[in-house]
Design a protein around this motif. Structure first.
Motif, PDB file in Angstrom:
ATOM      1  N   PRO A   1      33.467 -22.338 -17.958  1.00  0.00           N
ATOM      2  CA  PRO A   1      34.600 -22.083 -18.853  1.00  0.00           C
ATOM      3  C   PRO A   1      35.926 -22.347 -18.146  1.00  0.00           C
ATOM      4  O   PRO A   1      36.731 -21.450 -17.881  1.00  0.00           O
ATOM      5  CB  PRO A   1      34.433 -20.598 -19.200  1.00  0.00           C
ATOM      6  CG  PRO A   1      33.791 -20.016 -17.983  1.00  0.00           C
ATOM      7  CD  PRO A   1      32.865 -21.081 -17.465  1.00  0.00           C
ATOM      8  N   GLN A   2      36.144 -23.588 -17.826  1.00  0.00           N
ATOM      9  CA  GLN A   2      37.319 -23.995 -17.053  1.00  0.00           C
ATOM     10  C   GLN A   2      37.737 -25.376 -17.503  1.00  0.00           C
ATOM     11  O   GLN A   2      36.893 -26.247 -17.750  1.00  0.00           O
ATOM     12  CB  GLN A   2      36.979 -24.015 -15.560  1.00  0.00           C
ATOM     13  CG  GLN A   2      38.062 -24.581 -14.674  1.00  0.00           C
ATOM     14  CD  GLN A   2      37.560 -25.728 -13.798  1.00  0.00           C
ATOM     15  OE1 GLN A   2      36.363 -25.810 -13.503  1.00  0.00           O
ATOM     16  NE2 GLN A   2      38.445 -26.613 -13.387  1.00  0.00           N
TER      17      GLN A   2
ATOM     18  N   ASP B   1      37.468 -16.539 -22.453  1.00  0.00           N
ATOM     19  CA  ASP B   1      37.795 -16.296 -21.046  1.00  0.00           C
ATOM     20  C   ASP B   1      38.024 -17.577 -20.241  1.00  0.00           C
ATOM     21  O   ASP B   1      38.086 -17.536 -19.010  1.00  0.00           O
ATOM     22  CB  ASP B   1      36.678 -15.481 -20.383  1.00  0.00           C
ATOM     23  CG  ASP B   1      36.584 -14.081 -20.951  1.00  0.00           C
ATOM     24  OD1 ASP B   1      37.633 -13.526 -21.333  1.00  0.00           O
ATOM     25  OD2 ASP B   1      35.468 -13.535 -21.016  1.00  0.00           O
ATOM     26  N   ALA B   2      38.160 -18.703 -20.925  1.00  0.00           N
ATOM     27  CA  ALA B   2      38.346 -19.967 -20.212  1.00  0.00           C
ATOM     28  C   ALA B   2      39.657 -19.955 -19.423  1.00  0.00           C
ATOM     29  O   ALA B   2      40.690 -19.487 -19.903  1.00  0.00           O
ATOM     30  CB  ALA B   2      38.338 -21.134 -21.191  1.00  0.00           C
TER      31      ALA B   2
ATOM     32  N   MET C   1      35.894 -20.294 -26.204  1.00  0.00           N
ATOM     33  CA  MET C   1      35.618 -19.682 -24.898  1.00  0.00           C
ATOM     34  C   MET C   1      36.799 -18.788 -24.530  1.00  0.00           C
ATOM     35  O   MET C   1      37.710 -19.221 -23.822  1.00  0.00           O
ATOM     36  CB  MET C   1      35.409 -20.772 -23.834  1.00  0.00           C
ATOM     37  CG  MET C   1      34.200 -21.643 -24.049  1.00  0.00           C
ATOM     38  SD  MET C   1      34.195 -23.091 -22.942  1.00  0.00           S
ATOM     39  CE  MET C   1      35.473 -24.106 -23.713  1.00  0.00           C
TER      40      MET C   1
ATOM     41  N   MET D   1      31.021 -27.725 -24.348  1.00  0.00           N
ATOM     42  CA  MET D   1      31.367 -26.789 -23.284  1.00  0.00           C
ATOM     43  C   MET D   1      30.918 -25.372 -23.640  1.00  0.00           C
ATOM     44  O   MET D   1      30.327 -24.659 -22.816  1.00  0.00           O
ATOM     45  CB  MET D   1      32.885 -26.792 -23.043  1.00  0.00           C
ATOM     46  CG  MET D   1      33.441 -28.085 -22.461  1.00  0.00           C
ATOM     47  SD  MET D   1      35.253 -28.046 -22.355  1.00  0.00           S
ATOM     48  CE  MET D   1      35.507 -26.752 -21.120  1.00  0.00           C
ATOM     49  N   ALA D   2      31.202 -24.967 -24.882  1.00  0.00           N
ATOM     50  CA  ALA D   2      30.911 -23.591 -25.285  1.00  0.00           C
ATOM     51  C   ALA D   2      29.423 -23.331 -25.442  1.00  0.00           C
ATOM     52  O   ALA D   2      28.955 -22.208 -25.208  1.00  0.00           O
ATOM     53  CB  ALA D   2      31.639 -23.281 -26.589  1.00  0.00           C
TER      54      ALA D   2
ATOM     55  N   ARG E   1      40.170 -21.861 -26.378  1.00  0.00           N
ATOM     56  CA  ARG E   1      40.123 -20.401 -26.195  1.00  0.00           C
ATOM     57  C   ARG E   1      39.419 -19.707 -27.356  1.00  0.00           C
ATOM     58  O   ARG E   1      38.838 -18.631 -27.172  1.00  0.00           O
ATOM     59  CB  ARG E   1      41.539 -19.869 -26.004  1.00  0.00           C
ATOM     60  CG  ARG E   1      42.107 -20.280 -24.632  1.00  0.00           C
ATOM     61  CD  ARG E   1      43.260 -19.427 -24.213  1.00  0.00           C
ATOM     62  NE  ARG E   1      43.561 -19.655 -22.795  1.00  0.00           N
ATOM     63  CZ  ARG E   1      44.750 -20.020 -22.331  1.00  0.00           C
ATOM     64  NH1 ARG E   1      45.763 -20.206 -23.162  1.00  0.00           N
ATOM     65  NH2 ARG E   1      44.932 -20.192 -21.035  1.00  0.00           N
TER      66      ARG E   1
ATOM     67  N   ASP F   1      35.028 -19.402 -13.812  1.00  0.00           N
ATOM     68  CA  ASP F   1      36.236 -20.028 -14.352  1.00  0.00           C
ATOM     69  C   ASP F   1      37.063 -20.720 -13.274  1.00  0.00           C
ATOM     70  O   ASP F   1      38.191 -21.137 -13.517  1.00  0.00           O
ATOM     71  CB  ASP F   1      37.092 -19.002 -15.107  1.00  0.00           C
ATOM     72  CG  ASP F   1      37.660 -17.916 -14.192  1.00  0.00           C
ATOM     73  OD1 ASP F   1      37.518 -18.017 -12.958  1.00  0.00           O
ATOM     74  OD2 ASP F   1      38.240 -16.952 -14.720  1.00  0.00           O
TER      75      ASP F   1
END
Length: 493
Positions: free
Chosen positions: A259-260, A298-299, A296, A251-252, A293, A408
């Motif tokens: 980023p969700q 700001d996820a 990421m 994901m990152a 977190r 997000d």
């Protein structure tokens, strides 16, 4: 004359995607979609049902009673019932509603056109409900509700045994698609103008177990990152017990994976999780959030929580509130527990009094909203990128705003000014206001990027204004890719 049809959808995003296939099958068979407002009674109404939501059967039979009156006034009209409730109550639907022409299950959606014709010729109801999947449903024709955002199934079914959930008995054991088939579908969608896909499964983190690769889901996310023109990738829903660090890394490290994260908690009490037969505990859950977190910052993390599960004490509930405060979810689907016939939890002792469940539910909802509002207020003044949606909010027309989804997945209402932004285009805006469930930008967009998705929307619609929302009746808040594809939580995983 060409026959018209209407599909009415209830429940989770699995059913929404199945309804797209039902529509595709019917149009391939020569039907056309009925006018959604003010049109004549359709020749066919299909109910795609849910067995998870409370009072699902009462809602179905109430709606069937209304349509029966329409059928009495229109000779030749047909009614079909599919989905999870049809799978569960196959033997009783035509007894309680003898005017229903076809009952079909979750495993044989593709049989619907044949069953309708057989019912017409034989002049009697046709009930066909298979116990296992014979053909992966993604091989069926599909009529998408959105030009630029699409579901892509990577698996169907579920191997978990949660005591509150009836889904495994209705959807069957997990069946995984081969990665090449998934990626081929995504590539075809992108070639057709799609810029955002949501990978769909009852438990996406267990993807690959069937063909012996426990890291298959992370690899699939990375492979999606190599598809040119695919701007946004989302997925729903993962199960905490199968969530691994390689997925967090994927994901990152994959720019088009958003980023969700929507990850069901269900309860913050280890004792309740044990009774639910959820094979993780609160520390494992919170550890996943911490690592997400860290990778990421700001996820946005959303969840599902059940209040009032049998045996839940005041202390258990307080532990759930503690996890909510620690996790700081950007949103949560909160449910009051109610027994579902056929599930082990329905027979457990210590069922909680309804008034206690309601009081806890209201406290939880207030806590979730307060945290979500605080998290949204922290975004005021920031510049965010939006994919413009092809539906409007309730007040958008009055305020002359459009709606979009941030990376997000937060919902944002914004003023287009003179930008001529179209659904499917990308805009960047500065957030000026925050509410618990949405953000607002009352300033002109800072940037507008016209996209192939916007071109596809304009070519298909033949107009430039935002079209009205989809008629898919989920009966729950929107969460996920731009409406009309709101990924509500997968069926109680």
């Amino acid at each position: 004359m060409t026959k018209t049809y209407e599909v009415r959808t209830y429940g989770c995003q699995m059913n929404v995607h199945d309804s797209e296939r039902i529509s595709g099958l019917l149009e391939t068979a020569g039907y056309t979609a009925a006018e959604k407002a003010g049109g004549a009674t359709p020749d066919l109404v299909v109910f795609n049902t849910c067995a998870v939501r409370e009072n699902a059967d009462n809602k179905l039979y109430g709606n069937l009673g209304h349509v029966a009156q329409l059928k009495a006034e229109k000779p030749g009209m047909q009614i079909a019932v599919g989905g999870c409730l049809a799978q569960k109550d196959r033997a009783t639907i035509t007894q309680r509603a003898p005017w229903v022409d076809v009952v079909f299950g979750t495993h044989n959606v593709g049989s619907l056109p044949v069953l309708l014709e057989r019912a017409r010729v034989q002049e009697e109801a046709q009930v066909e409900v298979l116990e296992a999947l014979e053909t992966f449903p993604s091989s069926l024709p599909t009529k998408r509700d959105s030009v630029f955002a699409a579901w892509v199934s990577i698996s169907v079914g579920c191997n978990n045994t949660c005591t509150f959930c009836i889904v495994p008995s209705l959807r069957g054991k997990e069946k995984d698609r081969r990665p090449g088939d998934v990626l081929a579908e995504v590539e075809a969608l992108v070639a057709d103008g799609v810029v955002e896909v949501t990978l769909l499964g009852q438990n996406v983190n267990s993807y690959g177990v069937e063909f012996g690769d426990r890291q298959a889901f992370g690899k699939l996310l990375r492979a999606c990152g190599q598809i040119e023109g695919l701007e946004r990738v989302r997925f729903t829903s993962p199960h905490p017990k199968d969530f691994t660090d390689d997925v967090i890394a994927a994901m990152a490290e994959t720019p088009n994976v958003m980023p969700q994260l929507h990850m069901p908690l269900q309860s913050g009490s280890d004792d309740v999780l044990k009774r639910m037969r959820r094979s993780y505990r609160r520390e494992k859950y919170l550890g996943i959030i911490d690592r997400v977190r860290a990778a990421m910052p700001d996820a946005a993390i959303t969840t599902d929580i059940i209040v009032g599960f049998p045996g839940e004490t005041d202390e258990d509930f307080e532990q759930t509130l503690e996890v909510v405060r620690q996790a700081r979810f950007s949103s949560a689907f909160t449910f009051q527990y109610s027994p579902r016939p056929g599930t082990p939890a329905a027979d457990l002792d210590d069922q909680i009094a309804p008034e206690v469940v309601k009081e806890r539910y209201l406290r939880l909802a207030a806590e979730v909203d307060a945290i979500a509002w605080a998290e949204n207020q922290a975004i005021v003044g920031r510049r965010v990128e939006l994919l413009v949606a092809d539906t409007s909010g309730k007040k958008d027309r009055a305020t002359e705003r459009l709606t979009g989804r941030a990376r997000d997945n937060r919902l944002v209402h914004f003023v287009p000014a003179d930008s001529d932004a179209r659904p499917g285009d990308v805009v960047e805006v500065e957030i000026t206001q925050a509410a618990p469930h949405h953000l607002v930008s009352d300033l002109p967009p800072l940037l507008v990027r016209r996209t192939s998705a916007g071109d596809a929307w304009e070519a298909l619609s033949g107009r430039t204004e935002v079209r009205p929302g989809s008629a898919v009746g989920l009966g729950m808040p929107s969460l996920g890719v731009p409406a009309p594809l709101p990924p509500a939580p997968a069926c109680a995983i």
